[in-house]
Design a protein around this motif. Structure first.
Motif, PDB file in Angstrom:
ATOM      1  N   LYS A  24      -2.021   0.684  14.512  1.00 50.96           N
ATOM      2  CA  LYS A  24      -3.196   1.377  13.991  1.00 50.96           C
ATOM      3  C   LYS A  24      -3.007   2.894  14.069  1.00 50.96           C
ATOM      4  O   LYS A  24      -2.238   3.388  14.897  1.00 50.96           O
ATOM      5  N   SER A  55       8.909   3.519   4.769  1.00 50.70           N
ATOM      6  CA  SER A  55       8.621   2.584   3.683  1.00 50.70           C
ATOM      7  C   SER A  55       9.373   1.294   3.991  1.00 50.70           C
ATOM      8  O   SER A  55      10.601   1.291   4.042  1.00 50.70           O
ATOM      9  N   SER A 136       5.170  -2.589   3.744  1.00 45.89           N
ATOM     10  CA  SER A 136       4.191  -1.797   4.473  1.00 45.89           C
ATOM     11  C   SER A 136       4.642  -0.339   4.475  1.00 45.89           C
ATOM     12  O   SER A 136       5.783  -0.034   4.134  1.00 45.89           O
ATOM     13  N   TYR A 148      -0.901   7.195   9.519  1.00 45.08           N
ATOM     14  CA  TYR A 148      -1.270   6.430   8.325  1.00 45.08           C
ATOM     15  C   TYR A 148      -0.571   5.083   8.409  1.00 45.08           C
ATOM     16  O   TYR A 148       0.605   5.007   8.784  1.00 45.08           O
ATOM     17  N   VAL A 149      -1.307   4.019   8.049  1.00 46.18           N
ATOM     18  CA  VAL A 149      -0.747   2.669   8.032  1.00 46.18           C
ATOM     19  C   VAL A 149      -1.262   1.947   6.793  1.00 46.18           C
ATOM     20  O   VAL A 149      -2.454   1.993   6.498  1.00 46.18           O
ATOM     21  N   GLU A 150      -0.355   1.287   6.095  1.00 47.24           N
ATOM     22  CA  GLU A 150      -0.769   0.358   5.038  1.00 47.24           C
ATOM     23  C   GLU A 150       0.053  -0.911   5.163  1.00 47.24           C
ATOM     24  O   GLU A 150       1.264  -0.903   4.962  1.00 47.24           O
ATOM     25  N   TYR A 151      -0.639  -1.996   5.551  1.00 45.54           N
ATOM     26  CA  TYR A 151      -0.029  -3.323   5.526  1.00 45.54           C
ATOM     27  C   TYR A 151      -0.483  -3.953   4.211  1.00 45.54           C
ATOM     28  O   TYR A 151      -1.685  -4.031   3.956  1.00 45.54           O
ATOM     29  N   LEU A 152       0.447  -4.388   3.391  1.00 40.85           N
ATOM     30  CA  LEU A 152       0.073  -5.026   2.140  1.00 40.85           C
ATOM     31  C   LEU A 152      -0.406  -6.446   2.421  1.00 40.85           C
ATOM     32  O   LEU A 152       0.228  -7.163   3.195  1.00 40.85           O
ATOM     33  N   PRO A 159       2.428  -0.609  -2.808  1.00 35.21           N
ATOM     34  CA  PRO A 159       1.605   0.146  -1.859  1.00 35.21           C
ATOM     35  C   PRO A 159       0.862   1.270  -2.579  1.00 35.21           C
ATOM     36  O   PRO A 159       1.121   1.544  -3.751  1.00 35.21           O
ATOM     37  N   ASN A 160      -0.018   1.932  -1.845  1.00 37.62           N
ATOM     38  CA  ASN A 160      -0.743   3.088  -2.378  1.00 37.62           C
ATOM     39  C   ASN A 160       0.141   4.321  -2.156  1.00 37.62           C
ATOM     40  O   ASN A 160       0.060   4.985  -1.125  1.00 37.62           O
ATOM     41  N   ALA A 163      -1.711   7.781  -1.495  1.00 37.71           N
ATOM     42  CA  ALA A 163      -2.327   7.933  -0.166  1.00 37.71           C
ATOM     43  C   ALA A 163      -1.264   8.210   0.894  1.00 37.71           C
ATOM     44  O   ALA A 163      -1.471   9.041   1.789  1.00 37.71           O
ATOM     45  N   ALA A 164      -0.122   7.547   0.802  1.00 38.16           N
ATOM     46  CA  ALA A 164       0.949   7.772   1.780  1.00 38.16           C
ATOM     47  C   ALA A 164       1.488   9.185   1.680  1.00 38.16           C
ATOM     48  O   ALA A 164       1.671   9.869   2.699  1.00 38.16           O
TER      49      ALA A 164
END
Length: 172
Positions: A24, A55, A136, A148-152, A159-160, A163-164
């Motif tokens: 998180k 990435s 992710s 920043y975290v993005e789990y697909l 991914p976005n 935003a990254a």
């Protein structure tokens, strides 16, 4: 035994199990060991003092992973000296090198999680059923705090990117 998370991700609509914790924003970035070639490993400490955009792709030899890596290679050229863009997959290091050469990738550093799956388990992206890392994105600041975290939720989605990149720009 490592934590397992179910009900959070799919591959072509089919449920998959992710091994490792959910990272998180605000967490201290977990350390990892990945291969830069067959014999030599690197860890988080090798990128100390830099903003890190990580990435994660299952395999460079798929369409979305190819596009994701090419996009971040373009962005890396604009982000400056204090930023390192890492692409981590379970592809063998020589397959990564071959792909980068063919694709003209020269700004992104490709690293392989094939040997120990250390990154996948530390960042909660190792897919138990197929032993690949789930798509992710992680942005880690120069002090190794996750920003920043993005789990697909679905592995075949993109991914976005914006935003990254914005998360990185806010740190430099």
């Amino acid at each position: 035994m490592a934590q397992e998370r179910t009900g959070v991700a799919t591959l072509k609509g089919n449920p998959i199990t992710l091994v490792g914790p959910e990272i998180k924003v605000g967490d201290k970035a977990p350390d990892f060991k990945v291969n830069k070639d067959l014999m030599n490993q690197v860890s988080l400490a090798d990128f100390a003092g830099k903003v890190k955009l990580i990435s994660v792709v299952p395999s460079l030899d798929t369409g979305v992973c190819d596009a994701q890596t090419r996009r971040f290679n373009e962005e890396a050229a604009k982000l400056g000296e204090n930023v390192v863009v890492l692409t981590i997959s379970v592809d063998l290091p020589f397959a990564q090198s071959r792909w980068c050469g063919a694709a003209g990738i020269d700004k992104v550093i490709t690293l392989s999680d094939y040997k120990t799956k250390s990154f996948g388990e530390a960042y909660g992206v190792l897919i138990k059923e197929i032993q690949l890392d789930m798509r992710s994105i992680f942005v880690i600041d120069a002090n190794d705090t996750v920003q920043y975290v993005e789990y697909l939720g679905e592995m075949t989605n993109h991914p976005n990117y914006e935003a990254a990149v914005e998360a990185v720009k806010a740190l430099v």
